[in-house]
Write an enzyme that holds these catalytic residues in place. Structure first.
Site, short mmCIF file in Angstrom:
data_model
loop_
_atom_site.label_atom_id
_atom_site.label_comp_id
_atom_site.label_asym_id
_atom_site.label_seq_id
_atom_site.Cartn_x
_atom_site.Cartn_y
_atom_site.Cartn_z
N ASP A 191 1.00 5.92 8.26
CA ASP A 191 0.12 6.11 7.12
C ASP A 191 -1.16 5.29 7.21
O ASP A 191 -2.22 5.71 6.73
CB ASP A 191 0.85 5.79 5.82
CG ASP A 191 1.74 6.94 5.36
OD1 ASP A 191 1.55 8.07 5.85
OD2 ASP A 191 2.62 6.70 4.50
N ASP A 220 5.32 -2.04 -2.77
CA ASP A 220 4.20 -2.59 -2.01
C ASP A 220 2.92 -2.67 -2.82
O ASP A 220 2.25 -3.71 -2.87
CB ASP A 220 3.97 -1.76 -0.74
CG ASP A 220 5.15 -1.85 0.22
OD1 ASP A 220 5.98 -2.76 0.07
OD2 ASP A 220 5.24 -0.99 1.12
N SER A 235 12.65 3.12 2.00
CA SER A 235 11.25 3.46 1.82
C SER A 235 11.18 4.96 1.62
O SER A 235 11.59 5.74 2.48
CB SER A 235 10.45 3.05 3.05
OG SER A 235 9.11 3.47 2.93
N ARG A 260 -1.58 12.54 2.82
CA ARG A 260 -2.42 11.37 3.00
C ARG A 260 -3.92 11.66 3.09
O ARG A 260 -4.72 10.93 2.49
CB ARG A 260 -1.96 10.57 4.22
CG ARG A 260 -0.56 9.97 4.07
CD ARG A 260 -0.47 9.12 2.81
NE ARG A 260 0.80 8.43 2.69
CZ ARG A 260 1.67 8.62 1.72
NH1 ARG A 260 1.41 9.53 0.78
NH2 ARG A 260 2.79 7.93 1.65
#
Length: 406
Positions: free
Chosen positions: A124, A15, A176, A95
């Site tokens: 996320d 990505d 993923s 995160r």
């Protein structure tokens, strides 16, 4: 007029690799790639060349592994926070730290916006953006997955190939994945059908049960105020403790969670998580708290642990409520000091001993043998008092037992 500067949360994965050319094709901008090392277990040095080749003007590679363990993993561990009974929050706790460092570098570079590669279906995006809003609300946020025409990972792979970009994902293994020192997650592809058993080659850290040792292994962990400080009698740094326990746990196949979870955005998703060292630490920490926390505190803390886990999962690390809960948790950990011993065997962790100078366990009170400190007759008055409301109700309203029909 100078170009707009955009700070990109960069991992070198599919990505974020294609986001660099996409940003330059759709904005008059300069892209600054920022890779945050939270213990991915891979060499980040190649990202320098890769980011520049993809079109970034500059790249930062920031090592925050120790901060990740001490300031994010350990507070979650002390809280006993596990999302929906299985997920040890590996991605969730990374995160807010990644986003915090993104903000710091973006401000330093004079960026107008921060871009991330999280999808519009996932959690996320919330975690990144809530942190940015809490720390630097003036920064714009760009989320390509919410606005571009790419609709699948297969299309993303084709987009990369059309621009001559190398990506670490193929259509044969389109999972993923997210990795740091705490865990490795797997989502997507065949896992999207909850009826499918995970494939034999899915696990990348832990041994499958069939390949684990046929002999159990014992591990001892020393704790100071709820924080691990030594493994098997050897003092180690936070990073080395987690690395060591990951190695031991992976060998015995512990810490693998296959679950269907409730995402914050409203849907259910299925994932497989590998968290061998974290699973060992949670088991040892709980074992020690059983000795050192009184009943009322332990039970109330267990309720707050659910909320703590939800806040972490929902990206609300930098909130007043989280700050207050952390203060409560730290207070409860003042006596969580001692040693726990655990047995690892065939994917299971069993308590095998615990001791603490602050232990509330009293052998003389608990023993089934003869003692001189507990008057068993005292229990009669205690039961009479707590049973008084029940007795009054039964007297006034009659017995709750149904009369048998003759």
């Amino acid at each position: 007029m100078s170009k707009m500067k955009i700070a990109l949360a960069y991992s070198g994965g599919l990505d974020t690799t294609i986001i660099i050319p996409w940003l330059k094709e759709n904005y008059d901008c300069e892209v600054i790639a920022i890779a945050i090392d939270v213990g991915q277990g891979e060499e980040l040095a190649p990202l320098n060349e890769k980011a520049i080749r993809s079109g970034a003007s500059k790249i930062y590679i920031e090592d925050v592994v120790e901060e990740f363990v001490t300031d994010f993993c350990y507070p979650t561990l002390k809280a006993g926070a596990i999302y929906e009974g299985k997920y040890l929050l590996g991605t969730s706790i990374a995160r807010p730290l990644i986003a915090k460092r993104l903000v710091e570098i973006a401000l330093k570079e004079g960026c107008e916006a921060i871009c991330h590669g999280a999808t519009g279906k996932g959690n996320d995006q919330v975690r990144f953006e809530l942190t940015i809003k809490a720390l630097a609300p003036q920064l714009k946020i760009i989320a390509p997955w919410r606005i571009w025409d790419i609709r699948s990972r297969e299309q993303a792979i084709d987009y990369a190939k059309a621009r001559g970009l190398d990506v670490p994902v193929t259509k044969k293994r389109p999972y993923s994945m997210d990795r740091n020192l705490w865990h490795l997650s797997h989502e997507g592809a065949d896992l999207e059908d909850p009826w499918n058993e995970p494939k034999d080659d899915l696990l990348m850290i832990s041994n499958p049960i069939a390949k684990t040792p046929d002999k159990p292994e014992y591990v001892e962990i020393e704790w100071q105020k709820g924080v691990p400080v030594a493994v098997n009698g050897k003092k180690l740094s936070p990073i080395d403790i987690l690395t060591k326990l990951n190695e031991i746990g992976a060998k015995h196949g512990v810490g693998v969670a296959d679950m269907v979870e409730n995402r914050l955005v409203g849907m259910k998703s299925r994932g497989v998580y590998e968290t061998p060292g974290g699973e060992i630490l949670f088991a040892g920490h709980q074992n020690l708290e059983e000795l050192t926390l009184d009943r009322a505190t332990a039970h109330y803390k267990a309720m707050l642990a659910i909320k703590f886990g939800e806040l972490v999962y929902d990206g609300m690390w930098y909130t007043p409520l989280m700050e207050a809960l952390m203060a409560f948790v730290d207070k409860t950990q003042e006596t969580v000091t001692g040693v726990t011993r655990l047995k690892l065997f065939k994917g299971r962790i069993s308590p095998a001993g615990a001791k603490s100078p602050y232990s509330l366990y009293d052998h003389d009170l608990s023993t089934f043998g003869e003692d001189e400190v507990y008057n068993q007759k005292d229990a009669e008055g205690f039961i009479n008092l707590i049973g008084l409301p029940l007795k009054v109700r039964a007297t006034k309203l009659g017995s709750r037992l149904k009369k048998s029909k003759k």
